[in-house]
Design a protein around this motif. Structure first.
Motif, PDB file in Angstrom:
ATOM      1  N   SER A   1      -8.526  -6.043  -6.009  1.00 36.56           N
ATOM      2  CA  SER A   1      -7.139  -5.999  -6.464  1.00 36.56           C
ATOM      3  C   SER A   1      -6.868  -7.127  -7.446  1.00 36.56           C
ATOM      4  O   SER A   1      -7.536  -8.163  -7.427  1.00 36.56           O
ATOM      5  CB  SER A   1      -6.193  -6.129  -5.269  1.00 36.56           C
ATOM      6  OG  SER A   1      -6.398  -5.057  -4.370  1.00 36.56           O
TER       7      SER A   1
ATOM      8  N   ILE B   1      -3.697  -2.567  -6.917  1.00 32.15           N
ATOM      9  CA  ILE B   1      -4.784  -2.299  -5.968  1.00 32.15           C
ATOM     10  C   ILE B   1      -5.801  -1.390  -6.657  1.00 32.15           C
ATOM     11  O   ILE B   1      -5.423  -0.390  -7.276  1.00 32.15           O
ATOM     12  CB  ILE B   1      -4.238  -1.648  -4.678  1.00 32.15           C
ATOM     13  CG1 ILE B   1      -3.286  -2.625  -3.974  1.00 32.15           C
ATOM     14  CG2 ILE B   1      -5.367  -1.215  -3.750  1.00 32.15           C
ATOM     15  CD1 ILE B   1      -2.486  -2.005  -2.833  1.00 32.15           C
TER      16      ILE B   1
ATOM     17  N   PHE C   1      -7.857  -6.538  -1.365  1.00 32.30           N
ATOM     18  CA  PHE C   1      -6.403  -6.697  -1.281  1.00 32.30           C
ATOM     19  C   PHE C   1      -6.052  -7.744  -0.228  1.00 32.30           C
ATOM     20  O   PHE C   1      -5.105  -8.523  -0.388  1.00 32.30           O
ATOM     21  CB  PHE C   1      -5.731  -5.360  -0.945  1.00 32.30           C
ATOM     22  CG  PHE C   1      -4.287  -5.548  -0.592  1.00 32.30           C
ATOM     23  CD1 PHE C   1      -3.345  -5.749  -1.583  1.00 32.30           C
ATOM     24  CD2 PHE C   1      -3.881  -5.585   0.739  1.00 32.30           C
ATOM     25  CE1 PHE C   1      -2.016  -5.990  -1.253  1.00 32.30           C
ATOM     26  CE2 PHE C   1      -2.555  -5.821   1.070  1.00 32.30           C
ATOM     27  CZ  PHE C   1      -1.622  -6.021   0.073  1.00 32.30           C
TER      28      PHE C   1
ATOM     29  N   ASP D   1     -10.757  -1.218   2.138  1.00 33.06           N
ATOM     30  CA  ASP D   1     -10.063  -2.178   1.275  1.00 33.06           C
ATOM     31  C   ASP D   1     -10.685  -2.141  -0.130  1.00 33.06           C
ATOM     32  O   ASP D   1     -11.847  -1.739  -0.298  1.00 33.06           O
ATOM     33  CB  ASP D   1     -10.128  -3.587   1.863  1.00 33.06           C
ATOM     34  CG  ASP D   1      -9.006  -4.478   1.339  1.00 33.06           C
ATOM     35  OD1 ASP D   1      -8.247  -4.028   0.449  1.00 33.06           O
ATOM     36  OD2 ASP D   1      -8.897  -5.632   1.810  1.00 33.06           O
TER      37      ASP D   1
ATOM     38  N   TRP E   1       0.814  -1.222   0.000  1.00 32.02           N
ATOM     39  CA  TRP E   1       0.000   0.000   0.000  1.00 32.02           C
ATOM     40  C   TRP E   1       0.847   1.272   0.000  1.00 32.02           C
ATOM     41  O   TRP E   1       0.308   2.393   0.056  1.00 32.02           O
ATOM     42  CB  TRP E   1      -0.975  -0.005   1.188  1.00 32.02           C
ATOM     43  CG  TRP E   1      -2.211  -0.794   0.850  1.00 32.02           C
ATOM     44  CD1 TRP E   1      -2.280  -2.147   0.679  1.00 32.02           C
ATOM     45  CD2 TRP E   1      -3.524  -0.292   0.585  1.00 32.02           C
ATOM     46  NE1 TRP E   1      -3.554  -2.520   0.331  1.00 32.02           N
ATOM     47  CE2 TRP E   1      -4.345  -1.408   0.275  1.00 32.02           C
ATOM     48  CE3 TRP E   1      -4.093   0.988   0.589  1.00 32.02           C
ATOM     49  CZ2 TRP E   1      -5.706  -1.269  -0.042  1.00 32.02           C
ATOM     50  CZ3 TRP E   1      -5.451   1.116   0.292  1.00 32.02           C
ATOM     51  CH2 TRP E   1      -6.235  -0.004  -0.030  1.00 32.02           C
TER      52      TRP E   1
END
Ligand code: FAD
Ligand code: NAG
Ligand code: NAG
Ligand code: NAG
Ligand code: NAG
Ligand code: NAG
Ligand code: NAG
Length: 618
Positions: A345, A401, A436, A342, A283
Motif C-alpha cells: 500500500s 491499497i 496495509f 494483505d 478497506w
C-alpha cells in the motif's frame, strides 16, 4: 411481590442448571446445551414486569427500575446474581473517584481518596487504553455528565452522573445470560459495554446494570469457511471483547499476512458496536463494511437464549446484526468474518494551514478544490481521512491499497497542480509500505479520550457531490464557524462489492453510493449548565448538521457517528431498511430489554428528568 418470587425461582434454576463461573470461556458450547435459564423465565414473567410510573412535562411514562425505587432489587437478589456470575458483580465507581474523599454513589457514599490512584488517573484520563480498561467509563465524557473529573481538591463533589450503577465483568456465556435475565425480570436498564468508544453515549447510562464483555478475547483463524453464505475463503473468529489491534496483529502473523475490514481506529472493538453499526474503514472501498464481511455470530437474545446467526440459521437475526443498530437484537459473544490477503500500500499526507498562508479565503478555496476530487478518488479505490477546522486542512492519509506510490501520485497530482495554480503553499509527504498493516499502524493517529463533545455527522452521496459541490463546501464553512470540527472519510461502500451483496446487510443502502462520510464534533463541557447543553444540541442538529443535510439532501447518517437527535433518524440511519428492522426488533426484543438511543423500535423510549430515568411513554 410475585415478581421477586419468580426472580428467586429463576435464580435458583440458574444455579441448578450449572450456568456458573465454571463454564468454559470459549469455544462456545453447542447451542442446544447452553439454553440455561431462558425457558424458565422468558414468557410467563412478562405479566409481572414492575414499572415505575412518572409524569414529566405533562406526559405519562412507565420507567425501568432504578436505585431507590420500590422495584430496585433487594440485597439478597443482588447476592444471588453475584453467585450466579461467579462473584463478578461489582459496584461501578467513576474512574476519577480516587481523587475525591467521598464518592456519593447511588447505593451510598464510599470513601474513595487514594493519592497514588488519583495521580495515575490524572495522568491517564486522556489515554484511550486507560479508559477502555476501566469497566464502565465512556471515552467521550459528555454522556457521563462529567460529574467526577480528576481534581486536586479532594473535598470537591464526585457524584455518579450518568455512569451506570453496577456491572458484571462477564467471564462466561452463562454470566451474560444471567445478566440479561436479571435485567429483564427486574426491569432494569441494561447496557452492554465493550470498549466504551461510543460517541453517542450508548455504552453508559443512568441507573443501569452493565455487562462488560472485555474478557472475551479469543481469536482463531481458518483457511476455509465451511459454513453457509456462498463463501469458502479464509476467516477470523473473535470473541466479543477483541479490538482491531489484536485481530490485525494476529492476522499479520499468518503466512501470507491477512487483513480484515476494521475502522481507522485500532482500539475500537470488532465484534461489538462496530459491526452492529456497519463498520467502515480503509478497506471499505474494496470489501464494503465490516458487516458485509460477517459470516456468523453467536449471540444471546433478550430471552436469554444463545443462538447461532448466519445465512442459514436465524438469517433475519443475522441480517439485523449486520448494521441494524448496536445493542438492539442481542449480545454478540463471538463473530466470524472473512479475511483477505494483505497487500502492498502507498500513502500520502497533506497539510494546508496558517503556516502556509494567512489568507483564510485561500485556505477555503484550497479545501473546495480538495473536496471536488472526492468522487474521482473513491472511484479509483482511494480511502482519504482528513480533518478540517480553523480553517485548516489536515489529510492523514490518502491510502492506496495495492497501489504503487506512482499510481497514487497520479491520482493526487491534479490536486497538487490546482493548488500550485491557486498559489497556496502546502506540505506533503509520502511513503510506501509492504503491507496495509504497516501503513495502518504508522499513519493513523491515536485519538485522545476524556474530552467532552457532541458528535454529529452526515454522509454525502455521489449525486449531491456532482450537483452541489460548492454548496457542500459552503456548508463546511457554516459548520466550522458554528464551532464544529469536521472529520471526513472518503470511501464508497458499494464500489468494490458486487451489487448482489449490497442488501445482505442492514446498513442504509444509500451508503453504497456515498463518497464522503463526515463527522461533526461540537465541543461542550460535560458539566456545562443545562441551557448551554441544550443550545449546543440545537446548534449541532439544526445549524451544523442542518447545513450539510441541506446541501447534500440525498445522503445518509452513520448510526455510530452521527447525531441521535436529528429529525427522522430512522430514515437517516437505515433508509428503506427501517421497516424490516422495526419488525425484527419487535420479534427479537419485544419487551425492550436492550436500549441504545435512536435504534430500531425505541421511538416511545426516552430519558426523562434531565437525561436520567429511562422510560416508555404511555
Ligand atoms: C476514535 C474513534 C474512531 C472511530 N473510527 C471509526 C471508524 O473508522 N469506522 C467506524 O465504523 N466507526 C468508527 N468509530 C465509531 C465506532 O464504530 C463506535 O464507537 C462503536 O460503537 C464502538 O463499538 P465498541 O463495541 O468498541 O464500543 P462500546 O462503546 O463499548 O459499544 C458501542 C455500542 O455497541 C453496543 N455493544 C458493544 N458490544 C456489544 C455486544 N457484544 N453485543 C451487543 N451490543 C454491543 C454497546 O451497548 C453500545 O451501544 C470510531 C470511534 C472512535 C471513538
Ligand atoms: C460479588 O462477590 C464478590 C466475591 O465474593 C465480592 O468481592 C463482590 O464485592 C460482590 N459484589 C457485590 C456487588 O456485592
Ligand atoms: C448533569 O449535569 C447537569 C449540568 O450540565 C446538572 O444540572 C445535573 O444535575 C447533572 N445530573 C446528574 C444526574 O448528574
Ligand atoms: C493488485 O494490483 C495488480 C496490478 O494492478 C492486479 O493485477 C491485482 O489483481 C491486484 N490484486 C488484488 C488482490 O486486488
Ligand atoms: C501546519 O502543517 C504542518 C505540517 O506540514 C505542521 O507541522 C504545523 O504544525 C501545522 N500548523 C498549524 C498551525 O497547525
Ligand atoms: C515522495 O517522497 C519523496 C521523498 O520521500 C519525494 O522525493 C517525492 O517528491 C515525494 N513525491 C511527492 C509527489 O510529493
Ligand atoms: C444545494 O445546496 C443548497 C444550499 O444548501 C440547497 O438549497 C440546494 O437545495 C442544494 N441543491 C441540490 C440539488 O441538492
Amino acid at each position: 411481590m410475585k415478581s421477586s418470587i419468580f426472580a428467586l425461582v429463576s435464580g435458583a434454576f440458574l444455579l441448578a442448571s450449572g450456568v456458573s463461573a465454571s463454564d468454559e470461556l470459549l469455544p462456545l458450547p453447542e447451542e442446544v446445551s447452553a439454553q440455561s435459564d431462558a425457558l424458565a423465565t422468558a414468557s410467563f414473567l412478562d405479566w409481572f414486569t414492575p414499572w415505575v410510573k412518572r409524569t414529566w412535562q405533562g406526559s405519562n411514562y412507565q420507567c425501568k427500575c432504578a436505585p431507590g425505587d420500590y422495584c430496585w432489587p433487594g440485597e439478597w437478589k443482588w447476592q444471588l446474581l453475584n453467585l450466579t456470575v461467579g462473584g463478578n458483580l461489582r459496584v461501578s465507581i467513576p474512574p476519577a473517584a480516587s481523587c475525591y474523599n467521598t464518592f456519593q454513589g447511588p447505593l451510598g457514599n464510599l470513601n474513595t481518596y487514594d493519592a497514588a490512584k488519583c495521580a495515575e488517573v490524572t495522568a491517564n484520563f486522556a489515554d484511550e487504553q486507560y479508559q477502555i480498561n476501566h469497566p464502565t467509563a465512556g471515552l467521550w465524557t459528555y454522556f457521563t455528565n462529567d460529574t467526577c473529573r480528576p481534581t486536586t481538591n479532594p473535598s470537591d463533589s464526585c457524584t455518579n452522573g450518568y455512569y451506570p450503577v453496577l456491572y458484571i465483568q462477564a467471564k462466561t456465556i452463562g454470566h451474560i445470560q444471567a445478566g440479561i435475565s436479571f435485567a429483564r425480570d427486574n426491569n432494569l436498564r441494561l447496557i452492554i459495554r465493550n470498549t466504551g468508544h461510543d460517541f453517542l453515549g450508548r455504552s453508559v447510562g443512568w441507573g443501569a446494570l452493565v455487562i462488560n464483555t472485555h474478557s472475551f478475547q479469543s481469536i482463531s483463524t481458518s483457511n476455509k469457511w465451511n459454513g453457509p453464505g456462498g463463501y469458502s475463503g479464509s476467516t477470523i473468529t473473535v470473541g466479543a471483547g477483541v479490538r482491531a489491534k489484536a485481530a490485525l496483529q494476529h492476522l499479520h502473523g499468518l503466512n501470507p499476512p491477512k487483513i480484515m475490514v476494521t475502522g481507522e481506529c485500532a482500539t475500537v472493538g470488532v465484534a461489538g458496536g462496530l459491526v452492529q453499526g456497519g463498520g467502515h474503514g480503509p478497506w471499505t472501498n474494496r470489501e464494503g463494511f465490516l458487516a458485509d464481511t460477517a459470516l456468523q455470530f453467536k449471540v444471546i437474545t433478550a430471552d436469554g437464549w444463545l443462538r447461532t446467526a448466519n445465512a442459514a440459521v436465524n438469517p433475519d437475526l443475522f441480517w439485523a446484526l449486520k448494521g441494524g443498530g448496536p445493542a438492539s437484537f442481542g449480545v454478540i459473544v463471538e463473530a466470524t468474518y472473512k479475511t483477505f490477503t494483505d497487500l502492498p500500500s502507498a500513502a500520502v499526507s497533506l497539510d494546508i494551514n496558517t503556516s502556509h498562508t494567512s489568507d483564510i479565503n485561500q485556505i477555503w478555496e484550497a479545501i473546495r478544490i480538495f473536496h471536488s476530487y472526492a468522487t474521482h478518488w473513491v472511484d479509483n479505490g482511494l480511502y482519504v481521512y482528513y480533518e478540517i477546522f480553523g480553517p485548516m486542512l489536515h489529510v492523514q492519509p490518502f491510502v492506496g491499497i495495492n497501489k504503487t506510490q506512482a499510481e497514487l501520485q497520479t491520482l493526487i497530482q491534479p490536486l497538487f497542480d490546482d493548488l500550485n495554480t491557486l498559489g497556496v503553499g502546502f506540505s506533503t509527504s509520502n511513503r510506501t509500505y509492504s503491507t496495509f498493516y504497516d501503513l495502518y499502524f504508522d499513519l493513523f493517529e491515536i485519538e485522545a479520550a476524556g474530552s467532552s463533545a457532541l458528535t454529529g455527522g452526515w454522509s454525502i452521496s455521489k449525486q449531491d457531490h456532482a450537483a452541489n459541490a460548492t454548496a457542500i463546501v459552503d456548508a463546511f464553512k457554516t459548520m466550522t464557524s458554528s464551532g464544529a470540527i469536521l472529520v471526513g472519510h472518503m470511501w464508497n461502500a458499494g464500489g468494490g462489492l458486487p451489487q448482489s451483496q449490497w442488501s445482505k446487510s442492514a446498513v442504509n443502502p444509500v451508503f453504497r453510493n456515498v463518497v464522503d462520510k463526515i463527522i461533526s464534533v461540537v465541543p461542550i463541557a460535560g458539566n456545562a449548565p443545562l441551557a448551554d447543553k441544550a443550545e449546543a444540541q440545537q446548534r449541532l442538529t439544526y445549524v451544523v448538521d442542518g447545513a450539510l443535510r441541506a446541501a447534500a439532501p440525498r445522503g445518509a447518517a452513520y448510526v455510530n457517528e452521527a447525531d441521535p437527535f436529528q429529525p427522522e433518524w430512522q430514515t437517516a440511519f437505515w433508509g428503506t431498511n427501517y421497516p424490516e428492522l422495526l419488525r425484527l426488533r419487535r420479534k427479537w426484543d419485544p419487551k425492550g430489554v436492550f436500549y441504545a438511543v435512536s435504534t430500531p423500535g425505541t421511538e416511545a423510549w426516552t430519558q426523562i428528568e434531565e437525561g436520567t430515568r429511562l422510560c416508555k411513554k404511555i
